[in-house]
Design a protein around this motif. Structure first.
Motif, PDB file in Angstrom:
ATOM      1  N   GLY A 167       0.814   5.695  -0.300  1.00 24.47           N
ATOM      2  CA  GLY A 167      -0.020   6.877  -0.122  1.00 24.47           C
ATOM      3  C   GLY A 167      -0.214   7.675  -1.393  1.00 24.47           C
ATOM      4  N   LEU A 175       0.841  -1.186   0.000  1.00 26.10           N
ATOM      5  CA  LEU A 175       0.000   0.000   0.000  1.00 26.10           C
ATOM      6  C   LEU A 175       0.881   1.242   0.000  1.00 26.10           C
ATOM      7  CD1 LEU A 175      -2.744  -1.115   2.522  1.00 26.10           C
ATOM      8  CD2 LEU A 175      -2.721  -1.327   0.028  1.00 26.10           C
ATOM      9  N   GLN A 199      -3.587   1.318  -3.706  1.00 24.59           N
ATOM     10  CA  GLN A 199      -4.220   2.422  -2.993  1.00 24.59           C
ATOM     11  C   GLN A 199      -4.959   1.853  -1.782  1.00 24.59           C
ATOM     12  OE1 GLN A 199      -5.932   2.603  -6.894  1.00 24.59           O
ATOM     13  NE2 GLN A 199      -6.243   4.786  -6.575  1.00 24.59           N
ATOM     14  N   PRO A 200      -4.711   2.368  -0.594  1.00 24.49           N
ATOM     15  CA  PRO A 200      -5.364   1.820   0.604  1.00 24.49           C
ATOM     16  C   PRO A 200      -6.878   1.750   0.507  1.00 24.49           C
ATOM     17  CG  PRO A 200      -3.657   3.366   1.223  1.00 24.49           C
ATOM     18  CD  PRO A 200      -3.793   3.453  -0.274  1.00 24.49           C
ATOM     19  N   GLU A 201      -7.514   2.747  -0.104  1.00 26.74           N
ATOM     20  CA  GLU A 201      -8.968   2.763  -0.184  1.00 26.74           C
ATOM     21  C   GLU A 201      -9.521   1.710  -1.133  1.00 26.74           C
ATOM     22  OE1 GLU A 201      -7.447   5.939  -3.072  1.00 26.74           O
ATOM     23  OE2 GLU A 201      -6.906   5.182  -1.102  1.00 26.74           O
ATOM     24  N   TYR A 259      -7.664  -1.355  -1.820  1.00 29.21           N
ATOM     25  CA  TYR A 259      -7.161  -2.674  -1.469  1.00 29.21           C
ATOM     26  C   TYR A 259      -7.440  -3.049  -0.018  1.00 29.21           C
ATOM     27  CZ  TYR A 259      -4.915  -3.008  -5.953  1.00 29.21           C
ATOM     28  OH  TYR A 259      -4.698  -3.098  -7.293  1.00 29.21           O
ATOM     29  N   GLU A 260      -8.604  -2.684   0.503  1.00 28.80           N
ATOM     30  CA  GLU A 260      -8.889  -2.988   1.904  1.00 28.80           C
ATOM     31  C   GLU A 260      -8.878  -4.481   2.169  1.00 28.80           C
ATOM     32  OE1 GLU A 260     -13.538  -3.033   2.782  1.00 28.80           O
ATOM     33  OE2 GLU A 260     -12.792  -1.094   2.145  1.00 28.80           O
ATOM     34  N   VAL A 304      -5.523  -5.673   3.347  1.00 28.53           N
ATOM     35  CA  VAL A 304      -5.022  -5.232   4.644  1.00 28.53           C
ATOM     36  C   VAL A 304      -5.889  -5.692   5.804  1.00 28.53           C
ATOM     37  CG1 VAL A 304      -3.806  -3.239   3.714  1.00 28.53           C
ATOM     38  CG2 VAL A 304      -6.156  -2.966   4.461  1.00 28.53           C
TER      39      VAL A 304
END
Length: 123
Positions: free
Chosen positions: A13, A11, A58-60, A62-63, A66
Motif C-alpha cells: 500500500g 503488492l 503498487q497495486p494500480e 501491477y494489475e 493480480v
C-alpha cells in the motif's frame, strides 16, 4: 534458456513504508529504484547476497500481476529471442513476441498449461 529467477512481485500500500520495513527492520538491501513516469516506481529489495529480489509493487501499476493467472514472477534469459523461439517450438504459449520494454530491455510473457503467466526478461 532460463538462467534464474529475477524477482517476484508483492503488492504494498505504501512503497516508502515497505522499504523501511524490508531494509530498516529486516536488514535487506534496496536493489533497484527506478521511476517510469509520474506514477510507476519499480522498487526491489532482497536479502544480502540473494540472487532473487522482491518487487514492492503498487497495486494500480501491477494489475496484470493480480489478475487471474498473473504471478508477478520474472525469469531471466541471456537471449529472449532465442528462448522465445525454442520455447514456442516446444509448445509454450506466449502473450506476444518479445518487445523492447520502455526501459530498454527485451521481454515478453509466457504461460504454463494452467494459465499462470511469467515475465521472460533478457538480462
Amino acid at each position: 534458456m532460463i538462467t534464474h529467477l529475477h524477482s517476484a512481485t508483492i503488492l504494498v500500500g505504501d512503497q516508502e513504508e515497505a522499504l523501511r520495513f524490508y531494509v530498516g527492520t529486516l536488514g535487506w538491501e534496496k536493489r533497484e529504484d527506478v521511476r517510469f513516469g509520474p506514477v510507476h516506481r519499480f522498487l526491489t529489495v532482497a536479502p544480502p547476497g540473494a540472487q532473487t529480489s522482491i518487487v514492492l509493487g503498487q497495486p494500480e501499476v501491477y494489475e496484470r500481476a493480480v489478475t487471474p493467472g498473473g504471478t508477478g514472477i520474472t525469469v531471466i534469459t541471456p537471449d529472449v529471442a532465442t528462448a522465445y523461439a525454442e520455447m514456442s517450438a516446444r509448445g509454450v504459449r506466449f502473450a506476444q513476441e518479445p518487445q523492447v520494454m520502455p526501459w530498454g530491455a527485451k521481454a515478453t510473457w509466457f504461460a504454463d498449461p494452467f494459465g499462470n503467466e511469467y515475465f521472460l526478461l533478457e538480462g
